[in-house]
Scaffold this active site. Structure first.
Site, short mmCIF file in Angstrom:
data_model
loop_
_atom_site.label_atom_id
_atom_site.label_comp_id
_atom_site.label_asym_id
_atom_site.label_seq_id
_atom_site.Cartn_x
_atom_site.Cartn_y
_atom_site.Cartn_z
N ILE A 1 95.92 127.88 2.92
CA ILE A 1 96.92 127.67 3.98
C ILE A 1 97.13 129.00 4.69
O ILE A 1 97.78 129.91 4.16
CB ILE A 1 98.28 127.15 3.44
N ASP A 2 96.56 129.12 5.86
CA ASP A 2 96.79 130.29 6.71
C ASP A 2 98.07 130.04 7.48
O ASP A 2 98.20 129.02 8.17
CB ASP A 2 95.61 130.44 7.69
N THR B 1 101.35 130.77 5.74
CA THR B 1 102.20 130.23 4.67
C THR B 1 103.69 130.34 4.97
O THR B 1 104.45 129.43 4.63
CB THR B 1 101.89 130.94 3.33
N ASP C 1 90.86 130.43 2.94
CA ASP C 1 92.32 130.54 2.97
C ASP C 1 92.87 129.11 2.95
O ASP C 1 92.76 128.38 3.93
CB ASP C 1 92.80 131.27 4.22
N ASP D 1 91.30 135.33 6.09
CA ASP D 1 91.87 134.99 7.40
C ASP D 1 90.82 135.05 8.50
O ASP D 1 90.93 134.38 9.52
CB ASP D 1 92.99 135.98 7.77
N GLU E 1 92.20 133.09 -1.21
CA GLU E 1 93.40 133.92 -1.17
C GLU E 1 94.20 133.82 -2.45
O GLU E 1 94.75 134.81 -2.92
CB GLU E 1 94.29 133.53 0.02
#
Lengths: 285, 285
Positions: free
Chosen positions: B104-105, B107, B102, B232, B84
């Site tokens: 940090i899904d 954020t 990802d 995601d 990402e």
């Protein structure tokens, strides 16, 4: 402030030592939390009985309430009690000192094994909260407050967020459990108004009291909802105001614990939220 | 199924040992998770830099991605990577074996110190997911799947919910981060359609991949959203289908990882969800 509260209580009824109240309420919350955590283990989910299809109540709910109320009434026999799952009583708040208890706030999450749920215990005198305990069993986070003495998470003082632009604000609301036509219309209008305000993020976590804890802890800038009952609000609304939030009804008027609507927001964004919600029709039923 | 996948890979490119892939991906997810957990400690929140006001990216995001991608590329130099927060590259998915990450899904939750966020690592071959790892640092929950071999949470096999009436279903969606007029209109329509379906509960937890994990783990009956990117969906869409969910786009067509919309639902409620969403206009921008 604390001394005033105690003094008023002393004049009106058996004196309440708020530190003793806090100690008993914390113990009761942990006892109920242990029941919740046991149920959240894989395969252990409690039997589900329904109040309505969208408002489930579990055996664990009732067991938690029994545990909490018995600990409170044993320690404070002169206090009234009001609990979400209580049978009997008229469910109304009087002027007397009353323990107001939600044994599991976030029941629909709980029955889905989602750990976003908490135990809420508030002490209300003359319809105003004077003490609150909220326990999130999954994280063992203990939120506590006494009027005039500040809000705390695990003993650390809480302060609301300093975010001052809506574009960086996380706003929490809920689509609730009522599904009649006018409630659906209200929820659609409220959500539409909120996204038109263009906040950074909109969340529906599913537990009113724990949502208020997020505002108090600075993890959300605002929470509003039409729907919560006194047992959702008694402890956590005080936690929010003690942490510096503006806590009112959704029109900006004084919070009525039995008014079934609340807006808790950082003061610097209060006017924007009130403005955005101004034209949202309240549900009529 | 697993043997077929390996065989195809062997014909098309350097053979990938999926168990070795899993082992490296799990290690990378834990390494990134340690960074996330360190940031979630009180007072430790990472400096925030913004992509857009509603789509913040933190230094921790970038650090997590560096850690994950370096571990993956060192172990699998022949694989492409797509992340990402990557700068450079065209961000498109090709037919080659690609790690889709990802870091940090969730954020916006993360920057608000809300622990509902996860690390997502998917291995995609010919635009289809063959392996997924999702790590929820706050709970240390590790979700894993390999195509044809099932979905697991901390080593325990996952199976979707058996709830078969919408009145008992918890449905997750999101109001997203886009705030242009046509996206707002889309989100308002989608939420209105959802509440008209009268599910037990509607939730917006704030992290697409972790929402899919809820469906896979039986804690939600459905999740749909217009907005998620390949990073995601890559890992968690496979987790869902391996747990028994129906995973399609929001019209019921084959899931396109780059199509930016998904519906994951227990099979017994799929038609009701598709019907409810049928007339929701897709965003045009």
């Amino acid at each position: 402030m604390q001394k005033t509260v105690i003094s008023e209580l002393e004049q009106k009824q058996a004196a309440l030592d708020l530190d003793h109240c806090m100690s008993v309420a914390v113990g009761a919350a942990i006892a109920a939390g242990n029941i919740v955590n046991a149920c959240l283990q894989p395969g252990a989910m409690s039997a589900i009985s329904d109040k309505t299809a969208t408002d489930p109540v579990t055996e664990a709910d009732k067991e938690c309430e029994r545990v909490v109320l018995s600990m409170l009434t044993r320690a404070f026999p002169a206090c009234k009690v009001l609990g979400e799952e209580m049978s009997g009583g008229d469910g109304r708040l009087t002027d007397g000192a009353t323990w107001v208890v939600d044994p599991i706030d976030g029941t629909a999450n709980f029955v889905h094994c989602n750990p976003y749920c908490c135990i809420s215990i508030g002490l209300v005198v003359r319809r105003e909260s004077v003490l609150g305990v909220l326990y999130h069993p999954a994280t063992k986070d203990m939120y506590t407050c006494i009027r005039g003495r500040g809000a705390f998470l695990n003993g650390n003082r809480l302060k609301v967020s300093s975010v001052d632009v809506i574009e960086r604000a996380l706003v929490v609301t809920e689509m609730g459990s009522q599904r009649s036509a006018d409630w659906i219309h209200h929820k659609q209008c409220a959500m539409s108004a909120l996204i038109n305000l263009k906040p950074q993020a909109i969340r529906c976590f599913g537990a009113a009291a724990l949502n208020l804890c997020q505002v108090a802890a600075g993890r959300a800038e605002a929470y509003f909802e039409h729907g919560p009952y006194a047992w959702d609000l008694a402890a956590a609304s005080l936690l929010c105001s003690e942490a510096g939030a503006a806590v009112t009804d959704m029109r900006g008027g004084a919070l009525d614990l039995c008014g079934r609507n609340v807006l808790a927001v950082v003061p610097q964004l209060q006017q924007q939220l009130l403005q955005a919600l101004r034209d949202v029709p309240a549900p009529t039923s």
